[in-house]
Write an enzyme that holds these catalytic residues in place. Structure first.
Site: not given
Ligand code: GLN
Length: 488
Positions: A79, A154, A178
Site C-alpha cells: 500500500k 482504503s 481498510s
Molecule cells: N473507511 C474508513 C474511513 O474512511 C476506514 C479507513 C481506514 O481504515 N483507513 O476512515
C-alpha cells in the site's frame, strides 16, 4: 509461465527448494501487471528494476548455498502509505505525489529480511480516508469481479492486486476497516492484527490510536506467514506490543471443534443486504458443522460506532496532517519570497499548499477534526467520543467472557458501483458499520471469502466476506477459524 505456483507459500517453498527461480516469478508478475493494470489501476508505481534486481539477488543467494527466508521470491504489493526507501510513496495524494522516502517502514525491512520482493506501490484512498478507493489522487482502482464497481477501500489497490493475481500477497493498513472491507469486496483474505501487534514505523499516520498494518492474500496460510514475518515489537514504534508472537501458520491447521462463536444481533440489522446475510449465515453454519458452538450475543453500543469513529479518527487526522505544510514534506505551492517574506506570505504558502495538495475528502476530515477538538466543542464531541469508545470496548470484553470469537458480515453490501456514494459522505461512512467497532476496541479481525452472490445488474457473482473477531492478541484464534471457513 502457467506452471509457476500461485500462492505465496507455494512460491516461497518452490524458490527455497530451487524448483523455480525468483526471476521467473518476478517476470510473471510484471507481465500480469502490464496486461491488467491499465484497466484495474491497482498499482500507482511499478518497481520494475527493483523487482528484477531483488529477484536476481535472491537467486544468487541460493546459488551461493545461503539459506533463504520465509518469503523467498514472493512479490508483496505494498500500500502506498508504507514508506519505501528510494521508491515514491504518495499515500494516494498530490501532497506526496513526488515524495521519495529515505527509509523503509519496519514492515518493509522485515519483508526484505525474509527475502520477499517489492513489485510496486498500490492505489489507495487519499491518506487512507475512504471505503471505495475513489478519493485517490490517481483515480479509483477497479474491482476485478466487475470493473464498473469499487474494490473497497482504503487499501483498494492491494486488494485488487491480490484478487487479480498481480501479486500473491499484499500489505494494507486498517484504521476502521481498510483491510477487511476491500478483502470482502474482492474475494480475498484480509487480516487486521491487534493494535500494537505490528510496528507502524514508516506508515504515513492517519489516526494513530487506530492504525494497524496487515496482509492480504489469496489463502489464509499465506496471510499467516506474512503476518508472522511483520509482527512483533519494534523499538521504533512505542505502541508496538511486547506480547509474544504465536505460531500463526500452525494456528491455521488447528481444529476449531469446541470453539464458542458469538453471532451479534446488531450485525444482522437494517441495511444488511439479504443475499449477503444468507451467504454469511451459511458460512457460520459450516463452522458449526466443524464442531463450533454458536450463540446469539449482543454488542449494544455498536450503533454508536460510526459516530464515535468519525469524531476520533478525524480529530487524530487533523493533528497528523498538520505536518503537510509545504515546509517539511512534499508539495509546496507559492512561498517564493521565502527568506525575505513576511509572516503573511508564509501563511499564504501554507494555505496555497494545503489547498492544492489535499483532495475534498481529506479537507472535509481536517475541518471536522479541527472542529471537534476546538475549545468549546471538545467536551461535547472529542471527550464524549472517548467515553463511548470505552463502552464499545466493554461490550466486547463482556462478550469474550462467553465466547472465543465473534462472527458476522464484514460489509453490509457487496461492491457498489463507482460513483454510487461519492456525493453522499454519510452513505460512504456507513459502509464501515461492521468493521469500525473492532477497530475502536483494538481487536484482531479478519475477512475471509464466503459464497459469492449474484445480483441483478452485476457482471458476475460478487464476493462476500465473513468477518471473524477475537480478543486482543488472539490472531491465532482468528486464523484457525479463518482457515476452517476458507480452506485451501
Ligand atoms: N473507511 C474508513 C474511513 O474512511 C476506514 C479507513 C481506514 O481504515 N483507513 O476512515
Amino acid at each position: 509461465m502457467s506452471s509457476l505456483p500461485e500462492t505465496a507459500l507455494a512460491i516461497a517453498d518452490a524458490v527455497r527448494s530451487g524448483a523455480i527461480s525468483a526471476r521467473a516469478v518476478a517476470e510473471r508478475t510484471l507481465a500480469r501487471i502490464e496486461a491488467k493494470n491499465p484497466e484495474l489501476n491497482a498499482f500507482v508505481t511499478v518497481a520494475k528494476e527493483e523487482l528484477l534486481a531483488g529477484a536476481d539477488a535472491v537467486d544468487a543467494k541460493r546459488a551461493r548455498g545461503e539459506p533463504l527466508g520465509l518469503l523467498a521470491g514472493v512479490p508483496v504489493a505494498l500500500k502506498d502509505a508504507l514508506c519505501t526507501r528510494n521508491l515514491r510513496t504518495t499515500c494516494g495524494s498530490k501532497m506526496l505525489g513526488a515524495y521519495v522516502p529515505p527509509y523503509d517502514a519496519t514492515v518493509v525491512t522485515r519483508l526484505r529480511a525474509a527475502d520477499a520482493l517489492v513489485p510496486g506501490k498500490t492505489n489507495m484512498d487519499e491518506f487512507a480516508m475512504g471505503s471505495s478507493n475513489e478519493s485517490s489522487a490517481f483515480g479509483p482502482a477497479k474491482n476485478p469481479h466487475d470493473p464498473s464497481r469499487i474494490p473497497g477501500g482504503s487499501s483498494g489497490g492491494s486488494a485488487v492486486a491480490v484478487a487479480a493475481g498481480l501479486a500473491p500477497v499484499a500489505l494494507g493498513s486498517d484504521t476502521g476497516g481498510s483491510i477487511r472491507q476491500p478483502a470482502a469486496l474482492t474475494g480475498t483474505v484480509g487480516v487486521k492484527p491487534t493494535y500494537g501487534r505490528v510496528s507502524r514505523f514508516g506508515l504515513v499516520a492517519f489516526a494513530s490510536s487506530l492504525d494497524q498494518i496487515g496482509p492480504f492474500a489469496t489463502d489464509v496460510r499465506s496471510a499467516a506467514r506474512v503476518l508472522a514475518v511483520i509482527a512483533g515489537p519494534d523499538p521504533r514504534d512505542a505502541t508496538s506490543a511486547a506480547a509474544e508472537v504465536p505460531e500463526f501458520e500452525a494456528a491455521c491447521g488447528r481444529s476449531v471443534s469446541g470453539l464458542r462463536l458469538g453471532v451479534p444481533d446488531e450485525y444482522f440489522a437494517e441495511g444488511l443486504d439479504p443475499a449477503v446475510e444468507a451467504s454469511v449465515r451459511a458460512a457460520i453454519l459450516r463452522l458449526e458443522e466443524d464442531g463450533c458452538t454458536v450463540k446469539r450475543v449482543s454488542l449494544p453500543h455498536t450503533r454508536h460506532a460510526v459516530a464515535t469513529y468519525y469524531v476520533l479518527a478525524t480529530a487524530e487526522a487533523s493533528s497528523n496532517l498538520a505536518r503537510f505544510d509545504g515546509v517539511r514534506y512534499g508539495l509546496r505551492v507559492g512561498g517564493e519570497s521565502r527568506g525575505t517574506g513576511t509572516a503573511s506570505a508564509l501563511r499564504a504558502m501554507y494555505g496555497a499548499t494545503r489547498d492544492a495538495g489535499f483532495g475534498a475528502e481529506v479537507k472535509r476530515r481536517i475541518l471536522l477534526g479541527t472542529f471537534v477538538l476546538s475549545a468549546g466543542y471538545y467536551d461535547a464531541y472529542y471527550a464524549k467520543a472517548q467515553k463511548v469508545r470505552a463502552l464499545v470496548r466493554r461490550d466486547f470484553d463482556r462478550t469474550f467472557a462467553e465466547v472465543d470469537a465473534i462472527v458476522c458480515p464484514t460489509s453490509p453490501t457487496p461492491a457498489f458501483r463507482l460513483g454510487e456514494k461519492t456525493a453522499d459522505p454519510l452513505a460512504m461512512y456507513l459502509s464501515d458499520v461492521y468493521t469500525l467497532p473492532a477497530s475502536l476496541a483494538g481487536l484482531p479481525a479478519a475477512s475471509v471469502p464466503c459464497e459469492p452472490v449474484t445480483f441483478a445488474g452485476a457482471a458476475g457473482a460478487l464476493p462476500v466476506g465473513l468477518q471473524i473477531i477475537a480478543p486482543a492478541f488472539r490472531e491465532d484464534t482468528v486464523l484457525s477459524l479463518a482457515a476452517a471457513a476458507y480452506p485451501s
